[in-house]
Write an enzyme that holds these catalytic residues in place. Structure first.
Site, PDB file in Angstrom:
ATOM      1  N   ARG A  40       0.495  -1.480  -0.184  1.00 23.34           N
ATOM      2  CA  ARG A  40       0.466  -0.308   0.501  1.00 23.34           C
ATOM      3  C   ARG A  40       0.952   1.596  -0.200  1.00 23.34           C
ATOM      4  NH1 ARG A  40      -2.575  -3.763   3.839  1.00 23.34           N
ATOM      5  NH2 ARG A  40      -4.501  -4.104   3.129  1.00 23.34           N
TER       6      ARG A  40
ATOM      7  N   ASP B 171     -10.488  -4.641   8.057  1.00 20.22           N
ATOM      8  CA  ASP B 171      -9.068  -5.886   9.179  1.00 20.22           C
ATOM      9  C   ASP B 171      -9.911  -6.320  10.083  1.00 20.22           C
ATOM     10  OD1 ASP B 171      -7.321  -4.531   7.347  1.00 20.22           O
ATOM     11  OD2 ASP B 171      -6.963  -2.909   8.553  1.00 20.22           O
TER      12      ASP B 171
ATOM     13  N   ARG C 296     -12.062  -8.870   7.950  1.00 25.08           N
ATOM     14  CA  ARG C 296     -11.016 -10.118   7.403  1.00 25.08           C
ATOM     15  C   ARG C 296     -11.126 -11.553   8.288  1.00 25.08           C
ATOM     16  NH1 ARG C 296      -7.793  -6.104   3.169  1.00 25.08           N
ATOM     17  NH2 ARG C 296      -8.924  -6.333   1.736  1.00 25.08           N
TER      18      ARG C 296
ATOM     19  N   HIS D 196      -2.665   0.472   8.727  1.00 27.48           N
ATOM     20  CA  HIS D 196      -3.796  -0.626   7.856  1.00 27.48           C
ATOM     21  C   HIS D 196      -2.041  -0.997   6.985  1.00 27.48           C
ATOM     22  CE1 HIS D 196      -6.820  -1.915   5.553  1.00 27.48           C
ATOM     23  NE2 HIS D 196      -6.444  -1.216   4.185  1.00 27.48           N
TER      24      HIS D 196
END
Ligand code: APR
Length: 310
Positions: free
Chosen positions: A88, A148, A151, A175
């Site tokens: 990211r 998150d 998941r 993140h």
């Protein structure tokens, strides 16, 4: 009068946010994108699902911000997604420019809105939007923790063969690869995870949650996840518009909480009509605090790069 939400970026995440907001009849939606025709076409397409799905909201698309005026919430998804092999953080400088200009224009037309950031690298993009908008800290919020934890909850539910709705989880931190799932505060209908799974299994699930985004990028090859990210962003939109005051893990501007200053980092917050209405500080064990400090340091490295650009 109906509420109004602008979604900047009519790509995969943005269009799915618009679709979900319409499907839940949360607000009228304006989709904005730099590509001519795309936001207009997608908005019209989603609008035409209304008679079938039974929702009555207006959806419009635009390449400028005038139609976004007086939005209650602006969700920023504009920018570039990851492709295989990218972290990211690799998106930093490209997406910094996108988020800076999107924020400038959005807040010009909606000075009282609440900003929800989705663009990655998330915590650094929140910091950018916070400084560009000059909004109070309760009105700039990042979507990361809801995704998150979703998941992590998915993997726990799969492992135990139980309903995902019974699994509550806690993830702190940035993140990224340094995110900090707190297994101690994760439970299934109140039963601590450690009563149900061996530590080795918990560690495996944590690792998979931490790499949950990369796992999907690897499959998709041309971009990153968007169904779960849009669902997560819309849960935040709903909590704010309906003043539900849900307690959700979100990226928030910290001024000393958890020993972190002048950074956006994921923490549990209360989301209501005023945006972030409370930041919950929970007592961490030394190893959890150390992991959070490491995650905050990784976020700070990106902010230091941005500061040189500002
Ligand atoms: N203003 C408005 N829209 C822009 C701008 C800009 N300055 N720059 C790019 N866009 C648009 C693109 O034209 C594209 O339609 O943003 C959209 C991004 O869509 P996708 O490429 O499909 O990316 P998506 O999967 O939606 O991800 C967007 O969200 O989850 C994060 O990491 C992800 O940073 C990425 C962002």
């Amino acid at each position: 009068m109906r509420k109004k939400v602008t979604v900047v970026g009519a790509g995969n995440v943005g269009a799915n946010c618009a679709l979900r907001i319409a499907g839940k009849e949360l607000a009228d939606v304006v989709l904005v994108d730099v590509v001519e025709g795309v936001p207009q076409g997608k908005a019209l397409d989603i609008l035409q699902s209304g008679p079938v799905e039974g929702y009555d909201v207006s959806l419009t698309g635009a390449n400028d911000y005038a139609p976004t005026a007086n939005s209650d919430i602006v969700v920023i998804t504009a920018g570039f997604p990851r492709t295989p092999g990218m972290s990211r953080d690799d998106l930093l400088l490209k997406n910094y420019e996108v988020v800076r200009s999107a924020t400038e224009q959005a807040v010009k037309f909606s000075p009282n809105c609440i900003l929800i950031l989705v663009t990655n690298p998330l915590d650094a993009m929140c910091w950018t939007a916070f400084h560009v908008s000059k909004f109070s800290k309760n009105r700039v919020i990042g979507m990361a923790g809801v995704l998150d934890t979703a998941r992590f909850r998915t993997f726990i539910a799969q492992e135990l063969d139980v309903s995902v709705s019974n699994v509550t989880a806690m993830v702190l931190g940035g993140h990224g690869d340094t995110m900090v799932p707190i297994a101690r505060l994760t439970s299934v209908s109140g039963i601590p995870l450690s009563e149900l799974l061996d530590q080795a299994v918990i560690d495996r699930l944590i690792d998979r949650a931490r790499n949950g985004g990369a796992e999907i990028v690897k499959y998709l090859k041309t971009g990153s996840a968007y169904y779960a990210p849009s669902a997560a962003a819309v849960e935040m939109v709903e909590s704010i518009l309906k003043d539900k005051k849900k307690v959700l893990p979100c990226a928030a501007y910290l001024e000393g909480e958890y020993g972190i200053k002048d950074l956006f980092v994921g923490v549990p917050v209360k989301l209501g009509s005023r945006g972030i209405e409370n930041i919950y500080q929970i007592a961490l064990r030394p190893e959890e605090q150390a992991a959070l400090d490491k995650s905050a340091a990784a976020v700070k490295e990106l902010i230091d790069v941005i500061k040189q650009k500002m």
